[in-house]
Scaffold this motif. Structure first.
Motif, short mmCIF file in Angstrom:
data_model
loop_
_atom_site.label_atom_id
_atom_site.label_comp_id
_atom_site.label_asym_id
_atom_site.label_seq_id
_atom_site.Cartn_x
_atom_site.Cartn_y
_atom_site.Cartn_z
N GLY A 1 0.90 -1.32 -0.10
CA GLY A 1 0.03 0.01 -0.11
C GLY A 1 0.71 1.32 0.11
N LEU A 2 2.03 1.10 -0.32
CA LEU A 2 3.14 2.30 -0.44
C LEU A 2 3.10 3.05 -1.82
CD1 LEU A 2 5.79 1.01 1.86
CD2 LEU A 2 4.19 2.58 2.54
N ALA A 3 2.67 2.20 -2.72
CA ALA A 3 2.75 3.05 -4.20
C ALA A 3 1.35 2.37 -4.84
CB ALA A 3 3.94 2.61 -4.81
N PHE A 4 1.18 2.90 -6.02
CA PHE A 4 -0.02 2.34 -6.97
C PHE A 4 0.73 2.66 -8.42
CE2 PHE A 4 -0.69 6.98 -6.72
CZ PHE A 4 -1.23 7.35 -7.96
N ARG A 5 -0.08 1.73 -8.89
CA ARG A 5 0.33 1.80 -10.56
C ARG A 5 -0.83 2.43 -11.16
NH1 ARG A 5 -0.90 -1.83 -15.26
NH2 ARG A 5 1.05 -2.14 -16.63
#
Length: 209
Positions: free
Chosen positions: A37-41
Motif C-alpha cells: 500500500g505504499l505505491a500504486f500503478r
C-alpha cells in the motif's frame, strides 16, 4: 502495527520524485510497494508507479534502526523558493537542474492526473500547495526570488482568499513578467494596488478550465 519499509524499499521511496511522487525500480520492488500500500500503478500508459499517501508518510518519516552498512538517504524534500527565506538553497547549476526537474515532474503530474491529459492548467496537488506551486512556476522560468536582506526579487505568500496567492515584486516590469509567467503556467492573474502603501502586487489563482 505495519512493519516499516525494508532498507531496499526505503531507497526506492526516498528516490521518488519530490513533486509527483513517481517511483522507479525493478518490477519486484514496485510490486512489493504496491502490495504494502505504499505505491500504486497508474491505470493509464505508460503505467508509472506513484507513492500513495502512506508512501509519502513513509518517505517523510525517520528511518528506524538503520543498519551500519546502509548509507544515509541523500538530500531532502524539494522546495521551491518563495522569496525571503532565511535558509534558502544556494543558486547554481545544481539548483537549476533540481528546479527544472521538479517543474517537468509537475507537468507530468498534470498529464497523469487530468482526465484529458492536459498540461496547461494546474492539477489538484497545486491547489493544495498554492504557494509552492506558484513559486515553482516562477523559479523554473528564471525569475529571481527575494533574498532575506534584499527588497529585490519576488515573494509568494498565502492570502485569506481561497485558492489565491499574492506575488510581490518591487520592480514593475518584473512584476508584469511574473504575471505573464503565471498566466502561461495556467494561473488566473490580476494586478492590484495596496490601498495604504500604493504598492502594486499580483493575486493569482489556479485556472480550472
Amino acid at each position: 502495527m505495519t512493519r516499516p519499509p525494508t532498507a531496499a524499499q526505503r531507497r526506492v521511496i526516498d528516490a521518488a520524485d519530490p513533486v509527483t511522487g513517481r517511483v522507479r525500480g525493478t518490477e519486484a520492488q514496485l510490486a512489493a510497494l504496491v502490495k504494502r500500500g505504499l505505491a500504486f500503478r497508474h491505470p493509464r500508459p505508460p503505467h508509472d508507479h506513484f507513492l500513495t499517501p502512506a508512501g509519502h508518510r513513509a518517505r517523510d518519516a525517520e528511518p528506524t534502526a538503520p543498519s551500519e552498512s546502509e548509507a544515509p538517504a541523500a538530500g531532502g524534500v524539494f522546495a521551491a523558493r518563495i522569496g525571503g527565506e532565511e535558509a534558502a538553497p544556494k543558486s547554481g547549476p545544481a539548483r537549476l537542474r533540481e528546479v527544472r526537474g521538479a517543474w517537468q515532474g509537475l507537468l507530468e503530474l498534470r498529464r497523469m492526473t487530468h482526465p484529458d491529459g492536459a498540461m496547461d492548467r494546474p492539477c489538484a496537488w497545486e491547489r493544495t500547495h498554492l504557494v509552492q506551486a506558484a513559486a515553482l512556476a516562477l523559479e523554473a522560468a528564471g525569475h529571481p526570488p527575494a533574498e532575506p536582506d534584499s527588497e529585490e526579487g519576488y515573494r509568494v505568500r498565502a492570502t485569506p482568499q481561497p485558492e489565491a496567492v499574492a506575488v510581490r515584486e518591487p520592480d514593475g516590469a518584473r512584476l508584469r513578467a511574473c504575471a505573464a509567467t503565471l498566466e502561461e503556467a495556467g494561473w488566473q492573474v490580476g494586478e492590484y494596488t495596496e490601498p495604504r502603501t500604493r504598492v502594486r502586487y499580483l493575486l493569482a489563482s489556479p485556472r480550472r478550465a
